[in-house]
Design a protein around this motif. Structure first.
Motif, PDB file in Angstrom:
ATOM      1  N   PHE A   1       3.153 -13.674  -8.579  1.00 47.10           N
ATOM      2  CA  PHE A   1       3.530 -13.496  -9.973  1.00 47.10           C
ATOM      3  C   PHE A   1       2.979 -12.181 -10.518  1.00 47.10           C
ATOM      4  CE2 PHE A   1       2.704 -18.042  -9.135  1.00 47.10           C
ATOM      5  CZ  PHE A   1       3.999 -18.521  -9.251  1.00 47.10           C
ATOM      6  N   GLY A   2       3.634 -11.663 -11.549  1.00 50.22           N
ATOM      7  CA  GLY A   2       3.110 -10.497 -12.260  1.00 50.22           C
ATOM      8  C   GLY A   2       3.930  -9.244 -12.036  1.00 50.22           C
ATOM      9  N   GLY A   3       3.241  -8.104 -12.136  1.00 54.59           N
ATOM     10  CA  GLY A   3       3.900  -6.818 -11.928  1.00 54.59           C
ATOM     11  C   GLY A   3       4.813  -6.411 -13.061  1.00 54.59           C
ATOM     12  N   GLY A   4       4.485  -6.858 -14.272  1.00 55.20           N
ATOM     13  CA  GLY A   4       5.318  -6.508 -15.412  1.00 55.20           C
ATOM     14  C   GLY A   4       5.143  -5.056 -15.836  1.00 55.20           C
ATOM     15  N   LYS A   5       6.159  -4.541 -16.528  1.00 55.69           N
ATOM     16  CA  LYS A   5       6.075  -3.186 -17.098  1.00 55.69           C
ATOM     17  C   LYS A   5       5.871  -3.374 -18.589  1.00 55.69           C
ATOM     18  CE  LYS A   5       8.661   1.067 -17.690  1.00 55.69           C
ATOM     19  NZ  LYS A   5       9.823   1.855 -17.293  1.00 55.69           N
ATOM     20  N   ILE A   6       4.611  -3.411 -18.999  1.00 55.11           N
ATOM     21  CA  ILE A   6       4.318  -3.754 -20.391  1.00 55.11           C
ATOM     22  C   ILE A   6       3.744  -2.580 -21.160  1.00 55.11           C
ATOM     23  CG2 ILE A   6       4.004  -6.216 -19.986  1.00 55.11           C
ATOM     24  CD1 ILE A   6       0.962  -5.665 -19.960  1.00 55.11           C
ATOM     25  N   ASN A   7       3.661  -1.423 -20.514  1.00 55.72           N
ATOM     26  CA  ASN A   7       3.078  -0.261 -21.172  1.00 55.72           C
ATOM     27  C   ASN A   7       3.610   0.984 -20.475  1.00 55.72           C
ATOM     28  OD1 ASN A   7       1.178   1.959 -21.560  1.00 55.72           O
ATOM     29  ND2 ASN A   7      -0.085   0.465 -22.631  1.00 55.72           N
ATOM     30  N   SER A   8       4.153   1.909 -21.250  1.00 54.74           N
ATOM     31  CA  SER A   8       4.760   3.087 -20.618  1.00 54.74           C
ATOM     32  C   SER A   8       3.725   3.953 -19.906  1.00 54.74           C
ATOM     33  CB  SER A   8       5.501   3.923 -21.660  1.00 54.74           C
ATOM     34  OG  SER A   8       4.631   4.244 -22.722  1.00 54.74           O
ATOM     35  N   ALA A   9       2.454   3.883 -20.352  1.00 54.52           N
ATOM     36  CA  ALA A   9       1.409   4.675 -19.696  1.00 54.52           C
ATOM     37  C   ALA A   9       1.083   4.124 -18.310  1.00 54.52           C
ATOM     38  CB  ALA A   9       0.151   4.721 -20.551  1.00 54.52           C
ATOM     39  N   LEU A  10       1.359   2.825 -18.117  1.00 56.45           N
ATOM     40  CA  LEU A  10       1.169   2.218 -16.789  1.00 56.45           C
ATOM     41  C   LEU A  10       2.541   2.067 -16.138  1.00 56.45           C
ATOM     42  CD1 LEU A  10      -1.439  -0.613 -17.532  1.00 56.45           C
ATOM     43  CD2 LEU A  10      -1.766   1.325 -16.006  1.00 56.45           C
ATOM     44  N   ASP A  11       3.349   3.104 -16.307  1.00 49.60           N
ATOM     45  CA  ASP A  11       4.763   3.047 -16.022  1.00 49.60           C
ATOM     46  C   ASP A  11       5.122   2.356 -14.712  1.00 49.60           C
ATOM     47  OD1 ASP A  11       7.295   3.538 -16.826  1.00 49.60           O
ATOM     48  OD2 ASP A  11       7.424   5.484 -15.839  1.00 49.60           O
ATOM     49  N   ASP A  12       4.574   2.873 -13.605  1.00 45.78           N
ATOM     50  CA  ASP A  12       5.039   2.396 -12.301  1.00 45.78           C
ATOM     51  C   ASP A  12       4.024   1.497 -11.625  1.00 45.78           C
ATOM     52  OD1 ASP A  12       3.180   4.369 -12.068  1.00 45.78           O
ATOM     53  OD2 ASP A  12       4.161   5.419 -10.425  1.00 45.78           O
ATOM     54  N   VAL A  13       2.942   1.131 -12.344  1.00 42.26           N
ATOM     55  CA  VAL A  13       1.884   0.344 -11.706  1.00 42.26           C
ATOM     56  C   VAL A  13       2.402  -1.026 -11.295  1.00 42.26           C
ATOM     57  CG1 VAL A  13      -0.396  -0.695 -12.024  1.00 42.26           C
ATOM     58  CG2 VAL A  13       0.057   1.593 -12.896  1.00 42.26           C
ATOM     59  N   GLY A  14       3.104  -1.689 -12.211  1.00 44.35           N
ATOM     60  CA  GLY A  14       3.655  -3.003 -11.898  1.00 44.35           C
ATOM     61  C   GLY A  14       4.597  -2.938 -10.710  1.00 44.35           C
ATOM     62  N   ALA A  15       5.470  -1.927 -10.701  1.00 45.95           N
ATOM     63  CA  ALA A  15       6.435  -1.774  -9.604  1.00 45.95           C
ATOM     64  C   ALA A  15       5.722  -1.529  -8.276  1.00 45.95           C
ATOM     65  CB  ALA A  15       7.395  -0.620  -9.908  1.00 45.95           C
ATOM     66  N   LYS A  16       4.666  -0.712  -8.307  1.00 50.04           N
ATOM     67  CA  LYS A  16       3.896  -0.461  -7.077  1.00 50.04           C
ATOM     68  C   LYS A  16       3.224  -1.737  -6.586  1.00 50.04           C
ATOM     69  CE  LYS A  16       2.727   4.436  -7.129  1.00 50.04           C
ATOM     70  NZ  LYS A  16       2.360   5.286  -8.268  1.00 50.04           N
ATOM     71  N   ASN A  17       2.686  -2.523  -7.542  1.00 53.24           N
ATOM     72  CA  ASN A  17       2.048  -3.780  -7.172  1.00 53.24           C
ATOM     73  C   ASN A  17       3.051  -4.732  -6.518  1.00 53.24           C
ATOM     74  OD1 ASN A  17      -0.553  -3.140  -8.066  1.00 53.24           O
ATOM     75  ND2 ASN A  17      -0.164  -3.868 -10.129  1.00 53.24           N
ATOM     76  N   ILE A  18       4.255  -4.807  -7.096  1.00 51.56           N
ATOM     77  CA  ILE A  18       5.300  -5.682  -6.541  1.00 51.56           C
ATOM     78  C   ILE A  18       5.688  -5.203  -5.141  1.00 51.56           C
ATOM     79  CG2 ILE A  18       7.714  -6.390  -6.756  1.00 51.56           C
ATOM     80  CD1 ILE A  18       7.270  -6.235  -9.853  1.00 51.56           C
ATOM     81  N   GLU A  19       5.906  -3.889  -5.010  1.00 56.74           N
ATOM     82  CA  GLU A  19       6.281  -3.336  -3.706  1.00 56.74           C
ATOM     83  C   GLU A  19       5.187  -3.625  -2.675  1.00 56.74           C
ATOM     84  OE1 GLU A  19       7.257   0.943  -1.535  1.00 56.74           O
ATOM     85  OE2 GLU A  19       7.085   0.884  -3.724  1.00 56.74           O
ATOM     86  N   PHE A  20       3.936  -3.452  -3.111  1.00 58.57           N
ATOM     87  CA  PHE A  20       2.818  -3.710  -2.205  1.00 58.57           C
ATOM     88  C   PHE A  20       2.811  -5.162  -1.729  1.00 58.57           C
ATOM     89  CE2 PHE A  20      -1.188  -5.885  -1.819  1.00 58.57           C
ATOM     90  CZ  PHE A  20      -1.616  -5.351  -0.608  1.00 58.57           C
ATOM     91  N   VAL A  21       2.884  -6.116  -2.669  1.00 57.85           N
ATOM     92  CA  VAL A  21       2.724  -7.521  -2.277  1.00 57.85           C
ATOM     93  C   VAL A  21       3.898  -7.985  -1.425  1.00 57.85           C
ATOM     94  CG1 VAL A  21       3.731  -8.774  -4.270  1.00 57.85           C
ATOM     95  CG2 VAL A  21       1.732  -9.712  -3.060  1.00 57.85           C
ATOM     96  N   ARG A  22       5.104  -7.481  -1.718  1.00 57.36           N
ATOM     97  CA  ARG A  22       6.265  -7.842  -0.888  1.00 57.36           C
ATOM     98  C   ARG A  22       6.098  -7.306   0.529  1.00 57.36           C
ATOM     99  NH1 ARG A  22      10.794  -6.935  -5.529  1.00 57.36           N
ATOM    100  NH2 ARG A  22      10.948  -9.117  -6.157  1.00 57.36           N
ATOM    101  N   GLN A  23       5.621  -6.046   0.626  1.00 63.36           N
ATOM    102  CA  GLN A  23       5.421  -5.435   1.942  1.00 63.36           C
ATOM    103  C   GLN A  23       4.317  -6.146   2.707  1.00 63.36           C
ATOM    104  OE1 GLN A  23       7.442  -2.781   3.112  1.00 63.36           O
ATOM    105  NE2 GLN A  23       6.541  -3.559   4.998  1.00 63.36           N
ATOM    106  N   PHE A  24       3.234  -6.490   2.003  1.00 65.15           N
ATOM    107  CA  PHE A  24       2.118  -7.195   2.646  1.00 65.15           C
ATOM    108  C   PHE A  24       2.613  -8.509   3.251  1.00 65.15           C
ATOM    109  CE2 PHE A  24      -1.196 -10.377   2.754  1.00 65.15           C
ATOM    110  CZ  PHE A  24      -2.220  -9.723   3.424  1.00 65.15           C
ATOM    111  N   LEU A  25       3.335  -9.300   2.458  1.00 63.35           N
ATOM    112  CA  LEU A  25       3.817 -10.599   2.943  1.00 63.35           C
ATOM    113  C   LEU A  25       4.764 -10.421   4.125  1.00 63.35           C
ATOM    114  CD1 LEU A  25       4.368 -12.463  -0.454  1.00 63.35           C
ATOM    115  CD2 LEU A  25       2.490 -12.788   1.172  1.00 63.35           C
ATOM    116  N   ALA A  26       5.662  -9.435   4.029  1.00 63.23           N
ATOM    117  CA  ALA A  26       6.600  -9.183   5.124  1.00 63.23           C
ATOM    118  C   ALA A  26       5.849  -8.783   6.394  1.00 63.23           C
ATOM    119  CB  ALA A  26       7.591  -8.086   4.729  1.00 63.23           C
ATOM    120  N   ASP A  27       4.868  -7.880   6.254  1.00 61.29           N
ATOM    121  CA  ASP A  27       4.093  -7.407   7.412  1.00 61.29           C
ATOM    122  C   ASP A  27       3.322  -8.551   8.068  1.00 61.29           C
ATOM    123  OD1 ASP A  27       5.000  -4.872   6.898  1.00 61.29           O
ATOM    124  OD2 ASP A  27       3.110  -4.146   6.043  1.00 61.29           O
ATOM    125  N   GLU A  28       2.859  -9.510   7.259  1.00 61.46           N
ATOM    126  CA  GLU A  28       2.060 -10.622   7.771  1.00 61.46           C
ATOM    127  C   GLU A  28       2.919 -11.809   8.197  1.00 61.46           C
ATOM    128  OE1 GLU A  28      -1.370 -10.599   8.172  1.00 61.46           O
ATOM    129  OE2 GLU A  28      -1.229  -8.480   7.637  1.00 61.46           O
TER     130      GLU A  28
END
Length: 196
Positions: free
Chosen positions: A106-133
């Protein structure tokens, strides 16, 4: 009528443990609920469906380090550590069989423009981690432009997501900004240790 009367009955009683950023909690107690509020952070809920033991983590990838070692440098090692720590705790308190694990993220929302791509990076990371494992998430609620409260029953595996209004989201965003701007990179576990 309690203040949480909008919650499903099983979430409205028992012991509620808040999971803060950097935390990892595991329990097999039927009356325990893990609770967290996520903006661009990620929480994974991992449960051994045979042993009825489960846990929740809460992490935010630090700033990209530019390391050639991997795409996100030290911050991905931090995310991987957060995921491995939770999975290993559930395995050690459960049956020890990866095939018995069910994972929700859960999570990875875009709730602040200053944290623009942080949520997206977190989502990409967790999806890749699960796929790799070799894991497949059985449930996800990722992205969007809102903060969310996540409640998880480690014993039953039930999760409840509540989307939060924008003023709560703004507070969450401020807290995450403060953490991200400190650029705290947790020391990575030594690479050549195999975690079971």
């Amino acid at each position: 009528m309690g203040q949480n009367s909008s919650l499903p009955p099983e979430f409205d009683r028992g012991v509620v443990t808040t999971v803060h950023q950097g935390d990892c909690h595991v329990s097999a107690a039927p009356d325990v609920t893990f609770s967290t509020v996520l903006g661009s952070c990620i929480s994974a809920c991992v449960r051994d469906r045979v042993a009825n033991v489960g846990g929740m983590n809460h992490f935010l990838l630090a700033e990209q380090s530019g390391s050639a070692k991997d795409r996100y440098g030290a911050s991905a090692r931090y995310g991987a550590f957060a995921m491995e720590q939770l999975i290993n705790k559930v395995l050690s308190q459960g049956t020890g069989k990866k095939s018995n694990l069910e994972i929700k993220v859960f999570g990875g929302g875009k709730i602040n423009s200053a944290l623009d791509d942080v949520g997206a990076k977190n989502i990409e990371f967790v999806r890749q981690f699960l796929a790799d494992e070799g894991y497949v998430a059985v449930g996800t609620d990722l992205g969007g432009t809102y903060a969310r409260r996540v409640l998880f029953k480690p014993h039953s595996g039930r999760a409840f997501i509540k989307r939060l209004d924008s003023d709560v989201g703004a507070t969450v965003a401020r807290e995450e900004m403060a953490l991200a701007s400190r650029r705290v990179v947790v020391p990575a576990p030594v690479d050549d240790i195999e975690l079971f």
